[in-house]
Write a protein that holds these residues in place. Sequence first.
Motif, PDB file in Angstrom:
ATOM      1  N   TYR A  29      87.262  18.117  81.493  1.00  0.00           N
ATOM      2  CA  TYR A  29      86.776  16.988  80.702  1.00  0.00           C
ATOM      3  C   TYR A  29      87.489  16.974  79.359  1.00  0.00           C
ATOM      4  CZ  TYR A  29      83.741  13.906  78.074  1.00  0.00           C
ATOM      5  OH  TYR A  29      83.272  12.889  77.292  1.00  0.00           O
ATOM      6  N   GLN A  30      88.016  15.815  78.976  1.00  0.00           N
ATOM      7  CA  GLN A  30      88.712  15.673  77.695  1.00  0.00           C
ATOM      8  C   GLN A  30      87.752  15.062  76.687  1.00  0.00           C
ATOM      9  OE1 GLN A  30      91.794  16.680  77.133  1.00  0.00           O
ATOM     10  NE2 GLN A  30      92.287  17.203  79.257  1.00  0.00           N
ATOM     11  N   PRO A  31      87.268  15.854  75.754  1.00  0.00           N
ATOM     12  CA  PRO A  31      86.378  15.259  74.752  1.00  0.00           C
ATOM     13  C   PRO A  31      87.176  14.303  73.879  1.00  0.00           C
ATOM     14  CG  PRO A  31      86.856  17.553  74.209  1.00  0.00           C
ATOM     15  CD  PRO A  31      87.544  17.259  75.496  1.00  0.00           C
ATOM     16  N   GLY A  32      86.514  13.295  73.330  1.00  0.00           N
ATOM     17  CA  GLY A  32      87.209  12.352  72.462  1.00  0.00           C
ATOM     18  C   GLY A  32      87.623  13.031  71.160  1.00  0.00           C
ATOM     19  N   MET A  33      88.412  12.308  70.374  1.00  0.00           N
ATOM     20  CA  MET A  33      88.789  12.751  69.029  1.00  0.00           C
ATOM     21  C   MET A  33      87.522  12.935  68.203  1.00  0.00           C
ATOM     22  SD  MET A  33      91.152  13.117  66.572  1.00  0.00           S
ATOM     23  CE  MET A  33      92.655  12.550  67.337  1.00  0.00           C
ATOM     24  N   THR A  34      87.444  14.030  67.449  1.00  0.00           N
ATOM     25  CA  THR A  34      86.268  14.238  66.597  1.00  0.00           C
ATOM     26  C   THR A  34      86.600  13.836  65.155  1.00  0.00           C
ATOM     27  OG1 THR A  34      86.908  16.473  65.980  1.00  0.00           O
ATOM     28  CG2 THR A  34      85.587  16.241  67.987  1.00  0.00           C
ATOM     29  N   SER A  51      83.598   6.704  70.000  1.00  0.00           N
ATOM     30  CA  SER A  51      84.331   7.180  71.177  1.00  0.00           C
ATOM     31  C   SER A  51      83.469   7.830  72.247  1.00  0.00           C
ATOM     32  CB  SER A  51      85.397   8.179  70.736  1.00  0.00           C
ATOM     33  OG  SER A  51      84.823   9.167  69.902  1.00  0.00           O
ATOM     34  N   SER A  52      82.205   8.107  71.984  1.00  0.00           N
ATOM     35  CA  SER A  52      81.428   8.867  72.973  1.00  0.00           C
ATOM     36  C   SER A  52      80.099   8.220  73.346  1.00  0.00           C
ATOM     37  CB  SER A  52      81.176  10.295  72.472  1.00  0.00           C
ATOM     38  OG  SER A  52      82.404  10.964  72.288  1.00  0.00           O
ATOM     39  N   ASN A  53      79.942   6.949  73.023  1.00  0.00           N
ATOM     40  CA  ASN A  53      78.743   6.199  73.410  1.00  0.00           C
ATOM     41  C   ASN A  53      77.454   6.813  72.885  1.00  0.00           C
ATOM     42  OD1 ASN A  53      80.647   4.683  74.662  1.00  0.00           O
ATOM     43  ND2 ASN A  53      80.180   5.397  76.730  1.00  0.00           N
ATOM     44  N   GLU A  54      77.566   7.430  71.723  1.00  0.00           N
ATOM     45  CA  GLU A  54      76.365   7.928  71.052  1.00  0.00           C
ATOM     46  C   GLU A  54      75.656   6.761  70.359  1.00  0.00           C
ATOM     47  OE1 GLU A  54      78.670  12.102  70.201  1.00  0.00           O
ATOM     48  OE2 GLU A  54      79.197  10.198  69.272  1.00  0.00           O
ATOM     49  N   ARG A 334      96.682   3.521  65.339  1.00  0.00           N
ATOM     50  CA  ARG A 334      96.494   2.524  64.293  1.00  0.00           C
ATOM     51  C   ARG A 334      95.009   2.407  63.919  1.00  0.00           C
ATOM     52  NH1 ARG A 334      99.030  -3.403  63.439  1.00  0.00           N
ATOM     53  NH2 ARG A 334      97.552  -3.827  61.777  1.00  0.00           N
ATOM     54  N   LEU A 335      94.148   2.410  64.935  1.00  0.00           N
ATOM     55  CA  LEU A 335      92.709   2.342  64.656  1.00  0.00           C
ATOM     56  C   LEU A 335      92.246   3.625  63.955  1.00  0.00           C
ATOM     57  CD1 LEU A 335      91.529   0.639  67.966  1.00  0.00           C
ATOM     58  CD2 LEU A 335      91.424  -0.347  65.671  1.00  0.00           C
ATOM     59  N   LEU A 336      92.814   4.754  64.380  1.00  0.00           N
ATOM     60  CA  LEU A 336      92.436   6.032  63.776  1.00  0.00           C
ATOM     61  C   LEU A 336      92.806   6.054  62.293  1.00  0.00           C
ATOM     62  CD1 LEU A 336      91.162   8.714  64.626  1.00  0.00           C
ATOM     63  CD2 LEU A 336      93.458   9.612  65.002  1.00  0.00           C
ATOM     64  N   ALA A 337      93.979   5.541  61.976  1.00  0.00           N
ATOM     65  CA  ALA A 337      94.411   5.509  60.571  1.00  0.00           C
ATOM     66  C   ALA A 337      93.468   4.643  59.749  1.00  0.00           C
ATOM     67  CB  ALA A 337      95.842   4.988  60.485  1.00  0.00           C
ATOM     68  N   ALA A 338      92.817   3.671  60.416  1.00  0.00           N
ATOM     69  CA  ALA A 338      91.857   2.803  59.719  1.00  0.00           C
ATOM     70  C   ALA A 338      90.447   3.396  59.760  1.00  0.00           C
ATOM     71  CB  ALA A 338      91.864   1.417  60.349  1.00  0.00           C
ATOM     72  N   GLY A 339      90.320   4.636  60.266  1.00  0.00           N
ATOM     73  CA  GLY A 339      89.028   5.309  60.260  1.00  0.00           C
ATOM     74  C   GLY A 339      88.166   5.003  61.468  1.00  0.00           C
ATOM     75  N   LEU A 340      88.778   4.481  62.531  1.00  0.00           N
ATOM     76  CA  LEU A 340      87.993   4.091  63.711  1.00  0.00           C
ATOM     77  C   LEU A 340      88.418   4.948  64.898  1.00  0.00           C
ATOM     78  CD1 LEU A 340      88.480   0.341  62.945  1.00  0.00           C
ATOM     79  CD2 LEU A 340      86.247   1.486  62.945  1.00  0.00           C
ATOM     80  N   ILE A 341      87.502   5.779  65.372  1.00  0.00           N
ATOM     81  CA  ILE A 341      87.805   6.650  66.504  1.00  0.00           C
ATOM     82  C   ILE A 341      87.308   5.966  67.773  1.00  0.00           C
ATOM     83  CG2 ILE A 341      87.491   8.919  67.507  1.00  0.00           C
ATOM     84  CD1 ILE A 341      86.781   9.956  64.721  1.00  0.00           C
ATOM     85  N   VAL A 342      88.221   5.604  68.657  1.00  0.00           N
ATOM     86  CA  VAL A 342      87.846   4.933  69.911  1.00  0.00           C
ATOM     87  C   VAL A 342      88.351   5.780  71.075  1.00  0.00           C
ATOM     88  CG1 VAL A 342      87.958   2.679  68.793  1.00  0.00           C
ATOM     89  CG2 VAL A 342      89.951   3.531  70.049  1.00  0.00           C
ATOM     90  N   ARG A 343      88.068   5.340  72.284  1.00  0.00           N
ATOM     91  CA  ARG A 343      88.434   6.139  73.453  1.00  0.00           C
ATOM     92  C   ARG A 343      89.513   5.424  74.270  1.00  0.00           C
ATOM     93  NH1 ARG A 343      86.514  11.318  75.368  1.00  0.00           N
ATOM     94  NH2 ARG A 343      87.617  11.421  77.316  1.00  0.00           N
TER      95      ARG A 343
END
Length: 375
Positions: A29-34, A51-54, A334-343
Amino acid sequence: MTMIGAVKSAVAGSSQPRPRDALAAISPYQPGMTPDLARRRFGGVDFAKLSSNENPHGPSPRAIAAATAALGQAEFYPDSTSAALRGALSKHLGVDSNRIATGPGSEALIDYFFRAYLEHGDTLLLSRPTFPSYDIFALSAGARIVDVPRTATFDLDVGALTIALRQAPKALTLCTPNNPTGNQTSRRDIEAILAATPLSTLILFDEAYFEFQDEASALDLLEAWGGVFLLIRTFSKAYGLAGLRVGYGIASSPEVVAALDRPRPAFNIAGPSQAAAVAALADQVHLRAAVADIAGERGRIERALDAAGIVHTRSWANFVFVRCDAPLEQAFDRLLAAGLIVRPIPVRGEAWLRITVGKAADNDRLLAELVDAIR
Ligand SMILES: *Cc1c(COP(=O)(O)O)cnc(C)c1O
């Protein structure tokens, strides 16, 4: 090399135990970016973990209070039968408690169910793209996977499933609303699939996102079908308790629950987690408010995607599933650089993003970046 070293490596070459061959087929299992990892890469940005549907609203405060109180009993083993939780679920669901199984996350119940029923070489029928844990636990149990892929719109291919079911696979997994695609399977399609499922096949039916869907539960359809099943749900998503690991299942009979009790670790769910789940279940007002907010925000995001002409599924879960024209890694970065962690989720050569519905302010940030990031 010393003499002992030489002897050791000769021994290692010949006879040291190795993990079972069946495990070689499993991708872990690959956990998402934390947020921690993201901060290391991009510094002091305020990261939204989508990224983890929390559940961004968190659990009921009553659940936190109950878990905190239970920490006072930390030196004692918990109730291995989760009697209070199963009793509360029994009342809430109107199902006898001897048909209710609990585990440290519903993921654990997938593991218990497959280890209890699958023999080496048995087949599990499933439809990708879907939740990766089915593969992990079925392969661990020595089973083989037969994939009947979802259609281009990610619906189940009822015709193809019907044909595959003629081979009488040992197990069938259905997930609705499906992770990662978010779409739900209609009761009509479920009925058609169940009508084609022999009673020698057992069914794992996953309703992890049950609280977000508009269809009724499939429980009555499974009962009418009449075979062996386990319908699983979780406190991780709508109830906001992912970190405490509590899931439950409704089984076709008490015998299934008894079978799950055999291969599992004795103490199963930690005491504070059991207490939190009981309290969370009692606070349906908190649950309904969180679910309503998430459904409203999901609608707002999907309407914005429509307005921008972006391809996405109609989601009935707490995430959206969006097709990306840009390369996946580029959009993700690009989303990560904007502070958005997605999957990021590659599907048959296409790039898709699974994005958890956050609080309104995070969704605003997402909508401000998304269109440019994925084009
Ligand atoms: C999140 C999820 C689960 C399991 O969650 P637990 O935290 O282990 O209860 C199971 N199935 C699907 C489809 C999920 O998305």
